[in-house]
Design a protein around this motif. Structure first.
Motif, PDB file in Angstrom:
ATOM      1  N   LYS A 326       0.828  -1.200   0.000  1.00 38.18           N
ATOM      2  CA  LYS A 326       0.000   0.000   0.000  1.00 38.18           C
ATOM      3  C   LYS A 326       0.866   1.256   0.000  1.00 38.18           C
ATOM      4  O   LYS A 326       1.986   1.265   0.520  1.00 38.18           O
ATOM      5  N   THR A 327       0.324   2.300  -0.595  1.00 41.29           N
ATOM      6  CA  THR A 327       0.927   3.626  -0.497  1.00 41.29           C
ATOM      7  C   THR A 327      -0.181   4.637  -0.270  1.00 41.29           C
ATOM      8  O   THR A 327      -1.366   4.272  -0.197  1.00 41.29           O
ATOM      9  N   ALA A 328       0.165   5.888  -0.139  1.00 42.01           N
ATOM     10  CA  ALA A 328      -0.821   6.921   0.164  1.00 42.01           C
ATOM     11  C   ALA A 328      -1.772   7.145  -1.006  1.00 42.01           C
ATOM     12  O   ALA A 328      -1.454   6.834  -2.161  1.00 42.01           O
ATOM     13  N   ASP A 329      -2.926   7.692  -0.710  1.00 41.56           N
ATOM     14  CA  ASP A 329      -3.867   8.080  -1.758  1.00 41.56           C
ATOM     15  C   ASP A 329      -3.631   9.509  -2.227  1.00 41.56           C
ATOM     16  O   ASP A 329      -4.180   9.923  -3.243  1.00 41.56           O
ATOM     17  N   ILE A 330      -2.840  10.258  -1.470  1.00 42.52           N
ATOM     18  CA  ILE A 330      -2.563  11.655  -1.798  1.00 42.52           C
ATOM     19  C   ILE A 330      -1.241  11.729  -2.541  1.00 42.52           C
ATOM     20  O   ILE A 330      -0.218  11.193  -2.090  1.00 42.52           O
ATOM     21  N   LYS A 331      -1.220  12.389  -3.703  1.00 44.08           N
ATOM     22  CA  LYS A 331      -0.044  12.405  -4.575  1.00 44.08           C
ATOM     23  C   LYS A 331       1.237  12.895  -3.897  1.00 44.08           C
ATOM     24  O   LYS A 331       2.290  12.287  -4.061  1.00 44.08           O
ATOM     25  N   PRO A 332       1.219  14.003  -3.143  1.00 43.43           N
ATOM     26  CA  PRO A 332       2.478  14.434  -2.502  1.00 43.43           C
ATOM     27  C   PRO A 332       3.048  13.371  -1.571  1.00 43.43           C
ATOM     28  O   PRO A 332       4.266  13.177  -1.516  1.00 43.43           O
ATOM     29  N   LEU A 333       2.167  12.669  -0.836  1.00 40.89           N
ATOM     30  CA  LEU A 333       2.639  11.602   0.060  1.00 40.89           C
ATOM     31  C   LEU A 333       3.124  10.398  -0.737  1.00 40.89           C
ATOM     32  O   LEU A 333       4.065   9.706  -0.334  1.00 40.89           O
ATOM     33  N   GLN A 334       2.481  10.132  -1.883  1.00 43.52           N
ATOM     34  CA  GLN A 334       2.949   9.049  -2.758  1.00 43.52           C
ATOM     35  C   GLN A 334       4.374   9.314  -3.224  1.00 43.52           C
ATOM     36  O   GLN A 334       5.237   8.427  -3.179  1.00 43.52           O
ATOM     37  N   LYS A 335       4.638  10.556  -3.674  1.00 39.52           N
ATOM     38  CA  LYS A 335       5.967  10.918  -4.152  1.00 39.52           C
ATOM     39  C   LYS A 335       6.999  10.818  -3.036  1.00 39.52           C
ATOM     40  O   LYS A 335       8.125  10.354  -3.259  1.00 39.52           O
ATOM     41  N   LEU A 336       6.601  11.233  -1.825  1.00 36.23           N
ATOM     42  CA  LEU A 336       7.514  11.131  -0.681  1.00 36.23           C
ATOM     43  C   LEU A 336       7.804   9.668  -0.360  1.00 36.23           C
ATOM     44  O   LEU A 336       8.952   9.306  -0.058  1.00 36.23           O
ATOM     45  N   HIS A 337       6.780   8.813  -0.462  1.00 40.98           N
ATOM     46  CA  HIS A 337       6.952   7.389  -0.185  1.00 40.98           C
ATOM     47  C   HIS A 337       7.884   6.741  -1.227  1.00 40.98           C
ATOM     48  O   HIS A 337       8.754   5.931  -0.883  1.00 40.98           O
ATOM     49  N   VAL A 338       7.714   7.099  -2.490  1.00 37.28           N
ATOM     50  CA  VAL A 338       8.573   6.564  -3.541  1.00 37.28           C
ATOM     51  C   VAL A 338      10.019   6.991  -3.304  1.00 37.28           C
ATOM     52  O   VAL A 338      10.951   6.180  -3.401  1.00 37.28           O
ATOM     53  N   PHE A 339      10.229   8.291  -2.967  1.00 36.21           N
ATOM     54  CA  PHE A 339      11.586   8.778  -2.711  1.00 36.21           C
ATOM     55  C   PHE A 339      12.215   8.033  -1.536  1.00 36.21           C
ATOM     56  O   PHE A 339      13.368   7.582  -1.602  1.00 36.21           O
ATOM     57  N   ALA A 340      11.468   7.900  -0.441  1.00 34.85           N
ATOM     58  CA  ALA A 340      11.998   7.218   0.743  1.00 34.85           C
ATOM     59  C   ALA A 340      12.338   5.762   0.429  1.00 34.85           C
ATOM     60  O   ALA A 340      13.354   5.228   0.898  1.00 34.85           O
ATOM     61  N   THR A 341      11.486   5.121  -0.381  1.00 35.10           N
ATOM     62  CA  THR A 341      11.730   3.724  -0.756  1.00 35.10           C
ATOM     63  C   THR A 341      12.985   3.601  -1.617  1.00 35.10           C
ATOM     64  O   THR A 341      13.824   2.718  -1.393  1.00 35.10           O
ATOM     65  N   LEU A 342      13.101   4.476  -2.611  1.00 35.93           N
ATOM     66  CA  LEU A 342      14.301   4.467  -3.454  1.00 35.93           C
ATOM     67  C   LEU A 342      15.562   4.659  -2.625  1.00 35.93           C
ATOM     68  O   LEU A 342      16.574   3.984  -2.836  1.00 35.93           O
ATOM     69  N   PHE A 343      15.484   5.570  -1.661  1.00 39.16           N
ATOM     70  CA  PHE A 343      16.660   5.867  -0.847  1.00 39.16           C
ATOM     71  C   PHE A 343      17.008   4.700   0.071  1.00 39.16           C
ATOM     72  O   PHE A 343      18.182   4.325   0.200  1.00 39.16           O
ATOM     73  N   ALA A 344      15.985   4.107   0.696  1.00 38.52           N
ATOM     74  CA  ALA A 344      16.223   2.970   1.588  1.00 38.52           C
ATOM     75  C   ALA A 344      16.783   1.777   0.803  1.00 38.52           C
ATOM     76  O   ALA A 344      17.718   1.101   1.259  1.00 38.52           O
ATOM     77  N   ARG A 345      16.217   1.532  -0.369  1.00 42.00           N
ATOM     78  CA  ARG A 345      16.730   0.445  -1.209  1.00 42.00           C
ATOM     79  C   ARG A 345      18.174   0.713  -1.636  1.00 42.00           C
ATOM     80  O   ARG A 345      19.002  -0.201  -1.698  1.00 42.00           O
ATOM     81  N   SER A 346      18.464   1.978  -1.950  1.00 45.11           N
ATOM     82  CA  SER A 346      19.815   2.338  -2.366  1.00 45.11           C
ATOM     83  C   SER A 346      20.825   2.130  -1.243  1.00 45.11           C
ATOM     84  O   SER A 346      21.949   1.680  -1.477  1.00 45.11           O
ATOM     85  N   MET A 347      20.441   2.435  -0.005  1.00 47.41           N
ATOM     86  CA  MET A 347      21.349   2.224   1.126  1.00 47.41           C
ATOM     87  C   MET A 347      21.714   0.750   1.276  1.00 47.41           C
ATOM     88  O   MET A 347      22.886   0.409   1.470  1.00 47.41           O
ATOM     89  N   VAL A 348      20.705  -0.114   1.167  1.00 48.52           N
ATOM     90  CA  VAL A 348      20.969  -1.549   1.280  1.00 48.52           C
ATOM     91  C   VAL A 348      21.864  -2.011   0.135  1.00 48.52           C
ATOM     92  O   VAL A 348      22.841  -2.757   0.342  1.00 48.52           O
ATOM     93  N   PHE A 349      21.560  -1.557  -1.079  1.00 48.09           N
ATOM     94  CA  PHE A 349      22.338  -1.998  -2.233  1.00 48.09           C
ATOM     95  C   PHE A 349      23.794  -1.552  -2.122  1.00 48.09           C
ATOM     96  O   PHE A 349      24.710  -2.332  -2.386  1.00 48.09           O
ATOM     97  N   HIS A 350      24.031  -0.292  -1.723  1.00 48.05           N
ATOM     98  CA  HIS A 350      25.412   0.199  -1.656  1.00 48.05           C
ATOM     99  C   HIS A 350      26.179  -0.444  -0.493  1.00 48.05           C
ATOM    100  O   HIS A 350      27.399  -0.611  -0.584  1.00 48.05           O
ATOM    101  N   LYS A 351      25.479  -0.801   0.551  1.00 48.76           N
ATOM    102  CA  LYS A 351      26.120  -1.573   1.621  1.00 48.76           C
ATOM    103  C   LYS A 351      26.536  -2.939   1.074  1.00 48.76           C
ATOM    104  O   LYS A 351      27.650  -3.415   1.340  1.00 48.76           O
TER     105      LYS A 351
END
Length: 474
Positions: A326-351
């Motif tokens: 699930k993600t937010a129904d509100i677009k600004p929160l959706q974009k924030l969720h996508v950014f946070a997910t990309l960043f969290a995934r990137s941290m794991v990958f670079h580790k």
């Protein structure tokens, strides 16, 4: 005739590859237009398609003195096209190249052979093996102001004195080996959809059979435990568009909702046939840290350039398991969720990779801080952070989903109702579950998904360094 469709497929490919070649700058032609002298119908059609894609005028009638004038004078041309000296002359005739050496920029192609051309014959090492490099080279020269002289576009040695077009920055849009295969395929199998089925030592069909073995084990576990799943990614696309795997695909994808995935995790350890298969996750394989999990086929080898760095991890042929959250129904929160997910995934990958955070060249200060943090944090903690970010909205009654573990994460949210109901669809020799709303989901994932990618890109995508089917290749 299907044969004509195959030829059109190649022609569309030539136009697409030429239009997208990074070394060609179409700005000059957009400003001036191009006057073309060419009697070959197929070449004319391809050039007209490129002109339409790149939005410039292309005509065989001079509209002003401003157009870039290009003349094709090939051994298969009909009639005399040498009424005036053009800006660029394209020819495969040595004496014509020599005649105009000091009059204009000459593109000498060597022998021209292309799949579908009625004048094509057996390619030679010094040929422009497919029309890609004739048309691409011509546009490269027309988009630049080159000195007078002869330039060569082709592979191997040139029979006359000429400068290699590559030395001036031209990048061939295909390798010689791929071009040879395309020509051979068209000649031997003119009624078949083209793809590079020569990958994996010509064992691509056997790889597909092994992948179905993984899928059938996953399907068995899910059906036995009443767990809902769908074909996903390229496998869903293959089922809808081809009735089976995409002919050039080399992996298989399924997708689930988070609740179904949690139920799957509860049973897979006891249900899976561990003599034949291995369920790969960060918990079962200490050298594996992808956000999605896999079912690997024991006794096989499918080692990529990246995975070869982690030799103790399981390297067998695999099925990918993706989860939609699930993600937010509100677009600004959706974009924030996508950014946070990309960043969290990137941290794991670079580790995992052991490299500094760079995050696509953005957020440089944040990346420096993240690099400092991941060096001092163990992988398990980073993976817990990643999972909390991805599943953050699962606690809320939202009506939107996103591809938090997959490659379509940047596409953002889509309605949860698209994955509410399932239907059975033929995929290979039997039927498997797909979303009842597969059309909307595929458009979300791929856009115009029924349009094939260019022929010369239909090639397996993994960078393989070792491949072994074991008993599944016998």
């Amino acid at each position: 005739m299907l044969y004509n469709k195959v030829i059109k497929d190649y022609m569309d490919d030539w136009a697409s590859r030429s239009a997208k070649a990074e070394c060609i700058r179409f700005k000059r032609l957009s400003q001036r237009g191009m006057m073309l002298s060419c009697t070959d119908v197929q070449i004319n059609e391809v050039i007209a398609e490129v002109a339409e894609i790149m939005e410039f005028r292309c005509t065989d009638i001079s509209l002003s003195d401003n157009e870039v004038k290009v003349c094709f004078y090939m051994s298969f041309a009909k009639g005399d096209m040498m009424g005036e000296v053009p800006d660029v002359l394209v020819t495969d005739i040595p004496r014509i190249a020599e005649k105009f050496r000091n009059k204009c920029a000459v593109l000498y192609t060597g022998a021209v052979f292309g799949a579908g051309f009625e004048h094509s014959a057996v390619p030679r090492p010094n040929s422009a093996t497919v029309i890609h490099d004739v048309i691409g080279g011509m546009f490269f020269m027309a988009c630049r102001t080159l000195k007078k002289g002869v330039y060569y576009a082709g592979f191997g040695g040139c029979s006359i004195k000429a400068k290699a077009l590559a030395s001036g920055g031209y990048l061939p849009v295909m390798t010689y080996e791929d071009a040879l295969f395309m020509v051979k395929f068209q000649r031997e199998r003119p009624d078949e959809l083209f793809c590079f089925d020569n990958t994996y030592g010509g064992r691509l069909a056997d790889l597909h059979k092994a992948l179905f073995t993984c899928l059938d084990e996953f399907d068995r576990i899910c059906r036995a435990n009443g767990i809902k799943y769908f074909l996903g990614g390229g496998s869903l696309l293959g089922a809808v568009r081809h009735g089976g795997m995409i002919p050039w695909d080399d992996d298989m994808d399924v997708m689930m909702l988070r609740d179904d995935y949690r139920r799957f995790l509860e049973v897979v350890g006891s249900e899976i046939d561990d003599e034949k298969f291995f369920f790969q996750s960060a918990e079962t394989d200490s050298d594996y840290h992808s956000i999605f999990t896999k079912i690997r086929l024991n006794g096989t080898v499918f080692t990529t350039r990246f995975s070869s760095r982690f030799g103790s991890s399981h390297q067998g042929i695999f099925l990918d398991i993706f989860v939609h959250d699930k993600t937010a129904d509100i677009k600004p929160l959706q974009k924030l969720h996508v950014f946070a997910t990309l960043f969290a995934r990137s941290m794991v990958f670079h580790k995992w990779e052991g490299t500094p955070m760079h995050f696509y060249g953005k957020a440089k200060l944040l990346c420096r801080l993240a690099t400092w943090y991941i060096k001092r944090t163990d992988m398990k903690k980073l993976e817990r952070i990643q999972e909390r970010v991805v599943t953050f909205f699962d606690r809320f009654p939202t009506h939107s989903l996103y591809d938090g573990t997959g490659e379509h994460l940047r596409h953002g949210a889509f309605p949860a109702r698209w994955l509410k109901k399932s239907a059975e669809m033929k995929f290979g020799d039997r039927s498997y579950p797909v979303p009842a709303g597969y059309d909307k989901y595929l458009r979300y994932s791929y856009g115009d998904y029924m349009t094939l990618i260019p022929a010369s890109l239909r090639k397996a995508g993994h960078d393989i360094v070792r491949f072994d089917l074991g008993e599944y290749g016998r």
